[in-house]
Enzyme design. Sequence first.
Site, short mmCIF file in Angstrom:
data_model
loop_
_atom_site.label_atom_id
_atom_site.label_comp_id
_atom_site.label_asym_id
_atom_site.label_seq_id
_atom_site.Cartn_x
_atom_site.Cartn_y
_atom_site.Cartn_z
N GLY A 78 1.63 -1.08 -0.29
CA GLY A 78 -0.10 -0.49 0.17
C GLY A 78 1.18 1.46 0.35
O GLY A 78 2.09 1.11 -0.29
N GLY A 113 -0.31 -4.64 0.66
CA GLY A 113 -1.47 -4.75 0.11
C GLY A 113 -1.70 -5.05 -1.22
O GLY A 113 -2.55 -5.63 -2.14
N GLU A 152 4.98 -6.26 7.47
CA GLU A 152 4.29 -5.51 8.34
C GLU A 152 5.27 -5.01 9.42
O GLU A 152 4.84 -3.72 9.95
CB GLU A 152 3.08 -5.83 8.49
CG GLU A 152 2.48 -5.09 6.90
CD GLU A 152 1.96 -6.13 6.19
OE1 GLU A 152 1.59 -6.24 5.32
OE2 GLU A 152 2.66 -7.13 6.58
N ASP A 175 -1.15 -6.69 8.02
CA ASP A 175 -3.27 -6.59 7.59
C ASP A 175 -3.97 -7.46 5.76
O ASP A 175 -3.74 -8.57 5.59
CB ASP A 175 -3.55 -5.23 7.56
CG ASP A 175 -3.17 -4.32 6.95
OD1 ASP A 175 -2.01 -4.68 5.81
OD2 ASP A 175 -3.68 -3.17 6.00
#
Length: 385
Positions: free
Chosen positions: A97, A145, A168, A176
């Site tokens: 992301g 992402g 992460e 996530d």
Amino acid sequence: MAARVLRPLPRLKPFNRLQIILQHLKISKQTDSTAEVLLEKKGGAGIITLNRPKALNAVNLSMIRQIYPQIKTWEKDPETFLIIIKGTGGKAFCAGGDIRAITDAGKVGNKLAQDFFKEEYTLNNAIGTCKKPYVALIDGITMGGGVGLSVHGHFRVATEKTVFAMPETAIGLFPDVGGGYFLPRLSGKIGYYLALTGFRLKGRDVLKAGIATHFVESEKLPALEKDLIALKSSSTEKIADLLNNYHMKSKADQEEDFVLDEHMEKINSLFSGNSMEEIVKNLKQDGSPFAIKQLETINKMSPTSLKLTLRQLREGASMSLQDVLTMEYRLSQACMRGPDFYEGVRAVLIDRDQSPRWKPAALEEVSDEFVDDCFKPLGSNDLKL
């Protein structure tokens, strides 16, 4: 302040006007090829192309806002038999992301830090529940992402260039985009190991770990795409047959053992602890070169992220994808409130000194009460799927 005098604009001569119009046409043509995401219909396929090669196709909010409605439209279209997603540039499918934009927004309390996660997770869910077969060509770097844009779909095609990771915990975040759903469902404790250490899987190993469904050599992808476009129905079986056919013909690294094979026994026992403290204790007691290496890696990660991640996976193991994404949205907002995410991004992506100063700095300083708080519902601000 003195009033500004507005002078009338000079009238353009016809030739000048023509030049300006041509200039505009040139720009709009360029914009199309430089659009951050390309959405096209070819044959029976809806094709999504992530088109930020210089940023390794990192996904930003404007791309999410274009992809989501297009998937929903193709889902309803009887002439669209499948959806293909791929990246440009040859290096990455999607490296994650747009973390820099989120960091800048989060620091000043900008709504983007809420909107990005909310809309990204809504897109992840749309992929996970898509009624049309969804084929992700994960050629090159596929992290964070990028995993969310691929792993929840029906088919994920890895190549010898695929590099998968959920890194992460190194930036004060957690795996996530539905990591709490797919990671604990991998064989044994592989998912926990990948989540806590950020270990990178490459090429055929992405298939062997259960993340990809097929392996096809990178140079064969254009031919595969052409054959997928030519399909005349949205039968998942037909698509599976075609992918299996390409997969069977791909011989690269076929004889190689899975990179984690020799460590699986240790991964399954050492990473089965009920708490981070227990996992660390297991690694210390084991004392093997493998265990010591994992300990060194874990010691570099955000203690808060490690605790959030372990609980996220343990809870996510028995949740639906929708409930996992709702839980992860709560965690994302907890990370936006705390210091570690900004410090991790500074150390890894901005200053690149690789020396984050985590707060708290030790696992035992991250209390159960604090962790509980991060998982609490957000009332009217919760993600609703």
